[in-house]
Scaffold this motif. Structure first.
Motif, PDB file in Angstrom:
ATOM      1  N   LEU A   1       0.879  -1.232   0.004  1.00 33.19           N
ATOM      2  CA  LEU A   1      -0.195  -0.038   0.059  1.00 33.19           C
ATOM      3  C   LEU A   1       0.874   1.234   0.028  1.00 33.19           C
ATOM      4  O   LEU A   1       1.937   1.578   0.874  1.00 33.19           O
ATOM      5  CB  LEU A   1      -0.840   0.084   1.206  1.00 33.19           C
ATOM      6  CG  LEU A   1      -1.737   1.448   1.260  1.00 33.19           C
ATOM      7  CD1 LEU A   1      -2.644   1.324   0.424  1.00 33.19           C
ATOM      8  CD2 LEU A   1      -2.272   1.327   2.660  1.00 33.19           C
ATOM      9  N   VAL A   2       0.601   1.989  -1.015  1.00 27.19           N
ATOM     10  CA  VAL A   2       1.540   3.276  -0.952  1.00 27.19           C
ATOM     11  C   VAL A   2       0.467   4.473  -0.958  1.00 27.19           C
ATOM     12  O   VAL A   2      -0.311   4.477  -1.704  1.00 27.19           O
ATOM     13  CB  VAL A   2       2.354   3.204  -2.680  1.00 27.19           C
ATOM     14  CG1 VAL A   2       3.214   4.545  -2.520  1.00 27.19           C
ATOM     15  CG2 VAL A   2       3.254   1.895  -2.642  1.00 27.19           C
ATOM     16  N   THR A   3       0.980   5.346  -0.474  1.00 33.47           N
ATOM     17  CA  THR A   3       0.393   6.774  -0.228  1.00 33.47           C
ATOM     18  C   THR A   3       1.314   7.687  -0.239  1.00 33.47           C
ATOM     19  O   THR A   3       2.204   7.866   0.382  1.00 33.47           O
ATOM     20  CB  THR A   3      -0.428   6.837   1.212  1.00 33.47           C
ATOM     21  OG1 THR A   3       0.243   6.726   2.274  1.00 33.47           O
ATOM     22  CG2 THR A   3      -1.643   5.949   1.206  1.00 33.47           C
TER      23      THR A   3
ATOM     24  N   GLY B   1       5.847  13.129   1.814  1.00 32.93           N
ATOM     25  CA  GLY B   1       6.686  12.378   1.147  1.00 32.93           C
ATOM     26  C   GLY B   1       5.707  10.951   0.907  1.00 32.93           C
ATOM     27  O   GLY B   1       4.731  10.933   1.386  1.00 32.93           O
ATOM     28  N   LEU B   2       6.467   9.916   0.168  1.00 34.30           N
ATOM     29  CA  LEU B   2       5.504   8.587   0.146  1.00 34.30           C
ATOM     30  C   LEU B   2       5.982   7.948   1.404  1.00 34.30           C
ATOM     31  O   LEU B   2       6.850   7.894   1.836  1.00 34.30           O
ATOM     32  CB  LEU B   2       6.347   7.727  -0.937  1.00 34.30           C
ATOM     33  CG  LEU B   2       5.993   8.346  -2.615  1.00 34.30           C
ATOM     34  CD1 LEU B   2       7.292   7.719  -3.590  1.00 34.30           C
ATOM     35  CD2 LEU B   2       4.753   8.115  -2.866  1.00 34.30           C
ATOM     36  N   LEU B   3       4.751   7.084   1.633  1.00 33.05           N
ATOM     37  CA  LEU B   3       4.796   6.167   2.587  1.00 33.05           C
ATOM     38  C   LEU B   3       4.305   4.783   2.191  1.00 33.05           C
ATOM     39  O   LEU B   3       3.580   4.707   1.401  1.00 33.05           O
ATOM     40  CB  LEU B   3       3.738   6.283   3.716  1.00 33.05           C
ATOM     41  CG  LEU B   3       3.972   7.576   4.543  1.00 33.05           C
ATOM     42  CD1 LEU B   3       2.848   7.939   5.859  1.00 33.05           C
ATOM     43  CD2 LEU B   3       5.219   7.623   5.179  1.00 33.05           C
TER      44      LEU B   3
ATOM     45  N   MET C   1      -3.157  -2.753   9.678  1.00 35.58           N
ATOM     46  CA  MET C   1      -1.835  -2.328   9.995  1.00 35.58           C
ATOM     47  C   MET C   1      -1.855  -1.781  11.377  1.00 35.58           C
ATOM     48  O   MET C   1      -3.009  -1.732  12.083  1.00 35.58           O
ATOM     49  CB  MET C   1      -1.389  -1.159   9.225  1.00 35.58           C
ATOM     50  CG  MET C   1      -1.890   0.131   9.227  1.00 35.58           C
ATOM     51  SD  MET C   1      -1.248   1.511   8.297  1.00 35.58           S
ATOM     52  CE  MET C   1      -1.501   0.953   6.710  1.00 35.58           C
ATOM     53  N   ALA C   2      -0.572  -1.861  11.928  1.00 36.73           N
ATOM     54  CA  ALA C   2      -0.443  -1.739  13.312  1.00 36.73           C
ATOM     55  C   ALA C   2      -0.896  -0.101  13.697  1.00 36.73           C
ATOM     56  O   ALA C   2      -0.554   0.761  12.891  1.00 36.73           O
ATOM     57  CB  ALA C   2       1.051  -1.638  13.674  1.00 36.73           C
ATOM     58  N   ARG C   3      -1.477   0.003  14.422  1.00 37.95           N
ATOM     59  CA  ARG C   3      -1.880   1.206  15.267  1.00 37.95           C
ATOM     60  C   ARG C   3      -0.729   2.423  15.304  1.00 37.95           C
ATOM     61  O   ARG C   3      -0.809   3.279  15.022  1.00 37.95           O
ATOM     62  CB  ARG C   3      -2.590   1.358  16.486  1.00 37.95           C
ATOM     63  CG  ARG C   3      -3.315   2.509  17.055  1.00 37.95           C
ATOM     64  CD  ARG C   3      -3.943   2.276  18.359  1.00 37.95           C
ATOM     65  NE  ARG C   3      -5.143   1.671  17.866  1.00 37.95           N
ATOM     66  CZ  ARG C   3      -6.401   2.196  17.471  1.00 37.95           C
ATOM     67  NH1 ARG C   3      -6.444   3.271  17.198  1.00 37.95           N
ATOM     68  NH2 ARG C   3      -7.174   1.401  16.999  1.00 37.95           N
ATOM     69  N   ASN C   4       0.510   1.575  15.575  1.00 39.75           N
ATOM     70  CA  ASN C   4       1.721   2.755  15.789  1.00 39.75           C
ATOM     71  C   ASN C   4       2.380   3.055  14.188  1.00 39.75           C
ATOM     72  O   ASN C   4       3.106   3.827  14.283  1.00 39.75           O
ATOM     73  CB  ASN C   4       2.779   2.062  16.371  1.00 39.75           C
ATOM     74  CG  ASN C   4       2.387   1.761  18.038  1.00 39.75           C
ATOM     75  OD1 ASN C   4       1.650   2.550  18.561  1.00 39.75           O
ATOM     76  ND2 ASN C   4       3.175   1.060  18.665  1.00 39.75           N
ATOM     77  N   ASN C   5       1.723   2.473  13.127  1.00 37.95           N
ATOM     78  CA  ASN C   5       2.214   2.687  11.670  1.00 37.95           C
ATOM     79  C   ASN C   5       1.488   4.020  11.515  1.00 37.95           C
ATOM     80  O   ASN C   5       0.389   4.225  11.478  1.00 37.95           O
ATOM     81  CB  ASN C   5       1.662   1.563  10.961  1.00 37.95           C
ATOM     82  CG  ASN C   5       2.238   1.729   9.436  1.00 37.95           C
ATOM     83  OD1 ASN C   5       2.477   2.777   9.068  1.00 37.95           O
ATOM     84  ND2 ASN C   5       2.442   0.719   8.816  1.00 37.95           N
ATOM     85  N   PRO C   6       2.331   5.091  11.227  1.00 34.22           N
ATOM     86  CA  PRO C   6       1.781   6.282  10.993  1.00 34.22           C
ATOM     87  C   PRO C   6       1.246   6.541   9.673  1.00 34.22           C
ATOM     88  O   PRO C   6       0.586   7.559   9.342  1.00 34.22           O
ATOM     89  CB  PRO C   6       3.083   7.295  10.798  1.00 34.22           C
ATOM     90  CG  PRO C   6       4.265   6.432  10.594  1.00 34.22           C
ATOM     91  CD  PRO C   6       3.839   5.206  11.092  1.00 34.22           C
ATOM     92  N   GLN C   7       1.190   5.333   8.804  1.00 32.85           N
ATOM     93  CA  GLN C   7       0.558   5.650   7.497  1.00 32.85           C
ATOM     94  C   GLN C   7      -0.897   5.738   7.511  1.00 32.85           C
ATOM     95  O   GLN C   7      -1.610   6.728   6.749  1.00 32.85           O
ATOM     96  CB  GLN C   7       0.856   4.537   6.344  1.00 32.85           C
ATOM     97  CG  GLN C   7       0.284   4.719   5.053  1.00 32.85           C
ATOM     98  CD  GLN C   7       0.899   3.554   4.251  1.00 32.85           C
ATOM     99  OE1 GLN C   7       1.645   2.414   4.499  1.00 32.85           O
ATOM    100  NE2 GLN C   7       0.891   3.835   3.103  1.00 32.85           N
TER     101      GLN C   7
END
Length: 206
Positions: A26-28, A33-35, A57-63
């Protein structure tokens, strides 16, 4: 995606890539920038006009909490393999052959929707688990784990859903080679245990 006409994926191949449970990148794009995150997904054809890829995804993942700019992209990868020139029948004829790479892939674009909801997540992880455990002799189910433990695990993740707006898909599977060369590729892949890649080469020739 660059897609020469002879490598354009047929609708059935696209449906197979989406329906087969696997993982996608998954790319955003964000202001910073890109995550990107590799996520296991399930395709739900009943969401929106073109379906949706559902994941977590993990809650700690900022994406998930970083607002995307424009469309999000999921990159789904099917079988991919190195192709040796030694497998081509044409190697013995004229020797004008080089290595290449065979692959199937789909770029899935759409709007990213976040589901920070225990009910949605519970349904999603049960469905995703069933997709992968269904064919096992002794399948594991979410309810095999203690309820309090499962609730804690659900609090540690967030659901993400890519509501599909368009798909670009490509299958580069030796379609540009002669029938004899393609048969050699399939046999060569099968000889090294790459059954999925061999079957894919044979499928596009039928």
């Amino acid at each position: 995606m660059y897609i020469p006409s002879h490598f354009a994926a047929e609708p059935d191949a696209v449906r197979n890539l989406l329906a087969h449970p696997g993982a996608a990148n998954l790319v955003t794009m964000t202001d910073g920038g890109l995550l990107a995150t590799l996520l296991p997904f399930a395709f739900n054809p009943q969401v929106g006009e073109h379906g949706a890829l559902q994941a977590h995804m993990a809650r700690n993942n900022p994406q998930w909490s970083t607002a995307p700019t424009g469309e999000a992209l999921a990159i789904i990868q099917g079988p991919d393999d190195y192709v040796s020139p030694s497998w081509y029948a044409s190697k013995a004829e004229h020797g004008r052959v080089v290595p290449t790479w065979n692959y199937s892939t789909a770029h899935v674009y759409g709007e990213l929707v976040v589901h920070d909801d225990a009910g949605w997540l519970a349904r999603h992880v049960r469905h995703l688990t069933a997709l992968h455990e269904g064919g096992r002799q002794d399948p594991w189910a979410v309810d095999d784990a203690p309820g309090k433990f499962v609730a804690g695990q659900l609090r540690a993740i967030v659901g993400v859903e890519l509501v599909v707006s368009r798909i670009e898909a490509k299958e580069k599977l030796s379609q540009n080679r002669s029938a004899a060369d393609a048969a050699g590729v399939a046999a060569g892949l099968r000889s090294i245990g790459r059954e999925a890649g061999a079957a894919a080469v044979e499928r596009v020739r039928t």
